[in-house]
Design an enzyme around this catalytic site. Structure first.
Site, PDB file in Angstrom:
ATOM      1  N   CYS A 177       0.847  -1.121  -0.003  1.00  0.00           N
ATOM      2  CA  CYS A 177      -0.144   0.072   0.066  1.00  0.00           C
ATOM      3  C   CYS A 177       0.919   1.326  -0.116  1.00  0.00           C
ATOM      4  O   CYS A 177       1.944   1.227   0.713  1.00  0.00           O
ATOM      5  CB  CYS A 177      -0.942  -0.103   1.133  1.00  0.00           C
ATOM      6  SG  CYS A 177      -1.889   1.457   1.450  1.00  0.00           S
ATOM      7  N   CYS A 188       0.405   3.108   3.775  1.00  0.00           N
ATOM      8  CA  CYS A 188       0.698   2.577   4.964  1.00  0.00           C
ATOM      9  C   CYS A 188       2.002   1.685   4.737  1.00  0.00           C
ATOM     10  O   CYS A 188       2.327   1.148   5.890  1.00  0.00           O
ATOM     11  CB  CYS A 188      -0.601   2.204   5.675  1.00  0.00           C
ATOM     12  SG  CYS A 188      -1.286   0.582   5.089  1.00  0.00           S
ATOM     13  N   CYS A 242      -7.199  -0.972   1.003  1.00  0.00           N
ATOM     14  CA  CYS A 242      -6.176  -1.478   1.896  1.00  0.00           C
ATOM     15  C   CYS A 242      -7.032  -1.800   3.148  1.00  0.00           C
ATOM     16  O   CYS A 242      -7.792  -1.038   3.772  1.00  0.00           O
ATOM     17  CB  CYS A 242      -5.140  -0.683   2.126  1.00  0.00           C
ATOM     18  SG  CYS A 242      -4.059  -1.190   3.292  1.00  0.00           S
ATOM     19  N   CYS A 287      -5.448   0.584   6.161  1.00  0.00           N
ATOM     20  CA  CYS A 287      -5.719   2.039   6.261  1.00  0.00           C
ATOM     21  C   CYS A 287      -6.721   2.560   5.346  1.00  0.00           C
ATOM     22  O   CYS A 287      -7.386   3.749   5.657  1.00  0.00           O
ATOM     23  CB  CYS A 287      -4.359   2.890   5.863  1.00  0.00           C
ATOM     24  SG  CYS A 287      -4.147   2.672   3.990  1.00  0.00           S
ATOM     25  N   CYS A 297      -8.214  -5.214 -10.074  1.00  0.00           N
ATOM     26  CA  CYS A 297      -7.523  -4.291 -10.977  1.00  0.00           C
ATOM     27  C   CYS A 297      -7.376  -3.171 -10.144  1.00  0.00           C
ATOM     28  O   CYS A 297      -8.038  -2.246  -9.499  1.00  0.00           O
ATOM     29  CB  CYS A 297      -8.903  -3.790 -12.043  1.00  0.00           C
ATOM     30  SG  CYS A 297      -8.404  -2.761 -13.174  1.00  0.00           S
TER      31      CYS A 297
END
Length: 163
Positions: A75, A78, A121, A124, A145
């Site tokens: 991510c 985070c 995510c 976060c 995607c």
């Protein structure tokens, strides 16, 4: 006398509205402090457009679209691990595609349009993109995607113990 009462009432209402606005502003400051305390990375305006405001980068433009190096996709906000390179495949859709996510790393949420499933995510809440099923691209029949701008990439050879 009635005119003074009306003006006094309007003035009181205006002051209350300002007070509520200041409270909201203080709440935003407190939320920003909470964000800072989680050690989230600072985002560029383009990253914030996608990650925070649920935008989409233009197809075919992402830095990770054609990446074939072995490693982990994390991510951007985070740093949580999201996908592995072994689950990435060329879907020709214009964005990096994966047929699986690291268990527990990605949260699925119905999109407001009622037709798609958004992916975030799990740590976060950063907007990643969308997930689709039933397209038969791989045996897993799933396509995550993902916007390249929502991710960072850590090559396998840079991970401790793999040098």
């Amino acid at each position: 006398m009635n005119g003074k009462l009306v003006i006094l009432t309007l003035l009181t209402c205006s002051l209350q509205a300002c007070s509520q606005q200041n409270t909201k502003s203080m709440d935003n400051t407190q939320n920003q402090t909470q964000v800072d305390s989680t050690h989230w990375r600072k985002l560029t305006p383009e990253e914030a457009y996608v990650i925070v405001h649920k935008g989409t980068e233009r197809p075919g433009t992402g830095k990770l679209l054609n990446n074939t190096v072995k490693g982990i996709y994390t991510c951007r906000r985070c740093g949580a691990p999201l996908f592995t390179s072994s689950d990435k495949f060329p879907s020709e859709c214009g964005w990096p595609s994966f047929d699986d996510a690291i268990p527990g790393a990605v949260k699925r949420i119905p999109d407001p349009d009622g037709e798609r499933i958004e992916i975030e995510c799990a740590r976060c809440g950063a907007h990643l993109g969308h997930v689709f099923t039933g397209e038969h691209f791989t045996n897993k029949d799933t396509r995550y995607c993902v916007n390249s701008i929502s991710m960072d990439f850590i090559p396998a050879d840079s991970v401790k113990g793999n040098k």
